[in-house]
Design a protein around this motif. Structure first.
Motif, PDB file in Angstrom:
ATOM      1  N   ALA A 201       8.540   3.186  18.136  1.00 39.39           N
ATOM      2  CA  ALA A 201       9.324   3.992  17.189  1.00 39.39           C
ATOM      3  C   ALA A 201       9.226   3.420  15.784  1.00 39.39           C
ATOM      4  O   ALA A 201       9.113   4.163  14.803  1.00 39.39           O
ATOM      5  N   VAL A 202       9.243   2.100  15.674  1.00 48.41           N
ATOM      6  CA  VAL A 202       9.120   1.461  14.359  1.00 48.41           C
ATOM      7  C   VAL A 202       7.745   1.752  13.766  1.00 48.41           C
ATOM      8  O   VAL A 202       7.618   2.094  12.590  1.00 48.41           O
ATOM      9  N   VAL A 203       6.716   1.630  14.586  1.00 46.46           N
ATOM     10  CA  VAL A 203       5.355   1.907  14.108  1.00 46.46           C
ATOM     11  C   VAL A 203       5.242   3.369  13.678  1.00 46.46           C
ATOM     12  O   VAL A 203       4.669   3.678  12.627  1.00 46.46           O
ATOM     13  N   ALA A 204       5.791   4.290  14.481  1.00 46.21           N
ATOM     14  CA  ALA A 204       5.742   5.706  14.117  1.00 46.21           C
ATOM     15  C   ALA A 204       6.517   5.961  12.827  1.00 46.21           C
ATOM     16  O   ALA A 204       6.090   6.757  11.983  1.00 46.21           O
ATOM     17  N   GLY A 205       7.642   5.282  12.641  1.00 49.76           N
ATOM     18  CA  GLY A 205       8.416   5.437  11.410  1.00 49.76           C
ATOM     19  C   GLY A 205       7.631   4.978  10.197  1.00 49.76           C
ATOM     20  O   GLY A 205       7.660   5.622   9.145  1.00 49.76           O
ATOM     21  N   HIS A 206       6.913   3.858  10.331  1.00 44.42           N
ATOM     22  CA  HIS A 206       6.092   3.374   9.217  1.00 44.42           C
ATOM     23  C   HIS A 206       4.965   4.355   8.903  1.00 44.42           C
ATOM     24  O   HIS A 206       4.668   4.617   7.728  1.00 44.42           O
ATOM     25  N   LYS A 207       4.350   4.908   9.942  1.00 48.82           N
ATOM     26  CA  LYS A 207       3.278   5.880   9.716  1.00 48.82           C
ATOM     27  C   LYS A 207       3.826   7.136   9.041  1.00 48.82           C
ATOM     28  O   LYS A 207       3.192   7.694   8.146  1.00 48.82           O
ATOM     29  N   LEU A 208       4.999   7.585   9.456  1.00 49.54           N
ATOM     30  CA  LEU A 208       5.613   8.761   8.853  1.00 49.54           C
ATOM     31  C   LEU A 208       5.980   8.504   7.403  1.00 49.54           C
ATOM     32  O   LEU A 208       5.778   9.365   6.539  1.00 49.54           O
ATOM     33  N   LYS A 209       6.492   7.321   7.108  1.00 47.88           N
ATOM     34  CA  LYS A 209       6.831   6.972   5.725  1.00 47.88           C
ATOM     35  C   LYS A 209       5.574   6.939   4.858  1.00 47.88           C
ATOM     36  O   LYS A 209       5.576   7.466   3.741  1.00 47.88           O
ATOM     37  N   ASP A 210       4.501   6.337   5.375  1.00 49.77           N
ATOM     38  CA  ASP A 210       3.242   6.317   4.623  1.00 49.77           C
ATOM     39  C   ASP A 210       2.726   7.722   4.377  1.00 49.77           C
ATOM     40  O   ASP A 210       2.233   8.037   3.284  1.00 49.77           O
ATOM     41  N   PHE A 211       2.834   8.590   5.389  1.00 52.48           N
ATOM     42  CA  PHE A 211       2.409   9.977   5.226  1.00 52.48           C
ATOM     43  C   PHE A 211       3.231  10.676   4.144  1.00 52.48           C
ATOM     44  O   PHE A 211       2.691  11.365   3.288  1.00 52.48           O
ATOM     45  N   ALA A 212       4.548  10.484   4.171  1.00 49.51           N
ATOM     46  CA  ALA A 212       5.411  11.117   3.174  1.00 49.51           C
ATOM     47  C   ALA A 212       5.089  10.615   1.771  1.00 49.51           C
ATOM     48  O   ALA A 212       5.073  11.404   0.809  1.00 49.51           O
ATOM     49  N   LEU A 213       4.808   9.332   1.628  1.00 54.99           N
ATOM     50  CA  LEU A 213       4.439   8.791   0.315  1.00 54.99           C
ATOM     51  C   LEU A 213       3.104   9.359  -0.160  1.00 54.99           C
ATOM     52  O   LEU A 213       2.943   9.682  -1.342  1.00 54.99           O
ATOM     53  N   ASP A 214       2.147   9.524   0.763  1.00 55.60           N
ATOM     54  CA  ASP A 214       0.869  10.131   0.396  1.00 55.60           C
ATOM     55  C   ASP A 214       1.050  11.580  -0.036  1.00 55.60           C
ATOM     56  O   ASP A 214       0.435  12.034  -1.004  1.00 55.60           O
ATOM     57  N   VAL A 215       1.897  12.312   0.687  1.00 55.39           N
ATOM     58  CA  VAL A 215       2.154  13.710   0.329  1.00 55.39           C
ATOM     59  C   VAL A 215       2.815  13.783  -1.041  1.00 55.39           C
ATOM     60  O   VAL A 215       2.435  14.598  -1.888  1.00 55.39           O
ATOM     61  N   ARG A 216       3.794  12.927  -1.290  1.00 57.81           N
ATOM     62  CA  ARG A 216       4.486  12.930  -2.579  1.00 57.81           C
ATOM     63  C   ARG A 216       3.524  12.607  -3.720  1.00 57.81           C
ATOM     64  O   ARG A 216       3.556  13.228  -4.778  1.00 57.81           O
ATOM     65  N   GLU A 217       2.648  11.635  -3.489  1.00 56.67           N
ATOM     66  CA  GLU A 217       1.663  11.279  -4.509  1.00 56.67           C
ATOM     67  C   GLU A 217       0.713  12.445  -4.775  1.00 56.67           C
ATOM     68  O   GLU A 217       0.403  12.762  -5.923  1.00 56.67           O
ATOM     69  N   GLY A 218       0.258  13.096  -3.705  1.00 52.46           N
ATOM     70  CA  GLY A 218      -0.626  14.259  -3.860  1.00 52.46           C
ATOM     71  C   GLY A 218       0.062  15.408  -4.580  1.00 52.46           C
ATOM     72  O   GLY A 218      -0.553  16.112  -5.392  1.00 52.46           O
ATOM     73  N   MET A 219       1.350  15.616  -4.267  1.00 49.54           N
ATOM     74  CA  MET A 219       2.098  16.688  -4.948  1.00 49.54           C
ATOM     75  C   MET A 219       2.205  16.400  -6.440  1.00 49.54           C
ATOM     76  O   MET A 219       2.021  17.297  -7.267  1.00 49.54           O
ATOM     77  N   ALA A 220       2.495  15.161  -6.786  1.00 51.67           N
ATOM     78  CA  ALA A 220       2.625  14.802  -8.202  1.00 51.67           C
ATOM     79  C   ALA A 220       1.288  14.970  -8.921  1.00 51.67           C
ATOM     80  O   ALA A 220       1.238  15.505 -10.036  1.00 51.67           O
ATOM     81  N   ARG A 221       0.221  14.536  -8.272  1.00 51.55           N
ATOM     82  CA  ARG A 221      -1.104  14.679  -8.880  1.00 51.55           C
ATOM     83  C   ARG A 221      -1.455  16.151  -9.075  1.00 51.55           C
ATOM     84  O   ARG A 221      -1.946  16.553 -10.130  1.00 51.55           O
ATOM     85  N   ARG A 222      -1.187  16.963  -8.053  1.00 50.82           N
ATOM     86  CA  ARG A 222      -1.508  18.401  -8.146  1.00 50.82           C
ATOM     87  C   ARG A 222      -0.638  19.077  -9.190  1.00 50.82           C
ATOM     88  O   ARG A 222      -1.098  19.976  -9.899  1.00 50.82           O
ATOM     89  N   GLU A 223       0.620  18.661  -9.300  1.00 44.41           N
ATOM     90  CA  GLU A 223       1.506  19.243 -10.305  1.00 44.41           C
ATOM     91  C   GLU A 223       0.993  18.954 -11.710  1.00 44.41           C
ATOM     92  O   GLU A 223       1.022  19.818 -12.586  1.00 44.41           O
ATOM     93  N   VAL A 224       0.490  17.741 -11.933  1.00 41.22           N
ATOM     94  CA  VAL A 224      -0.086  17.403 -13.239  1.00 41.22           C
ATOM     95  C   VAL A 224      -1.327  18.250 -13.504  1.00 41.22           C
ATOM     96  O   VAL A 224      -1.518  18.778 -14.602  1.00 41.22           O
ATOM     97  N   GLU A 225      -2.174  18.409 -12.475  1.00 43.31           N
ATOM     98  CA  GLU A 225      -3.379  19.227 -12.636  1.00 43.31           C
ATOM     99  C   GLU A 225      -3.020  20.660 -12.990  1.00 43.31           C
ATOM    100  O   GLU A 225      -3.621  21.262 -13.885  1.00 43.31           O
TER     101      GLU A 225
END
Length: 117
Positions: free
Chosen positions: A42-66
């Motif tokens: 569960a801890v490993v899955a939580g870390h993977k989910l957090k990393d995924f959410a951070l990647d999505v947020r970064e991609g959203m910010a980049r796309r919003e700037v574009e």
């Protein structure tokens, strides 16, 4: 004589190895061990989910700037201009039905959608 000694030793070694393997597997299947394994996963899955959410947020910010650059929305703002506010509800006249002045009322339907089910 040596053949019997060899097979006796090989059998004893195989028995010790099999016993150790079975005992190790039994310890892995105890409730405490299973709970610890589930918690670790569960801890490993939580870390993977957090990393995924951070990647999505970064991609959203980049796309919003574009998109902002492509649409010209990143133009400098004059601080002397008043801020234009956008309301989600259209302005309309109030007719006294406990609606704040300036907001349009939705049409009143006397039926209940949940009665059909």
């Amino acid at each position: 004589m040596f053949r019997r000694t060899f097979w006796f030793t090989a059998g004893a070694a195989a028995g010790v190895w099999a016993t150790a393997k079975v005992n190790r597997k039994i310890k892995q299947l105890t409730p405490e061990s299973l709970a610890a394994q589930a918690a670790d996963k569960a801890v490993v899955a939580g870390h993977k989910l957090k990393d995924f959410a951070l990647d999505v947020r970064e991609g959203m910010a980049r796309r919003e700037v574009e998109l902002g650059e492509a649409l010209g929305l990143e133009a400098p703002v004059d601080p002397d201009l008043p801020v234009q506010r956008h309301f989600a509800v259209e302005a309309a006249e109030s007719d006294g039905r406990r609606t704040p002045a300036g907001y349009r009322k939705l049409p009143y339907n006397s039926y209940n959608r949940n009665e059909d089910h």
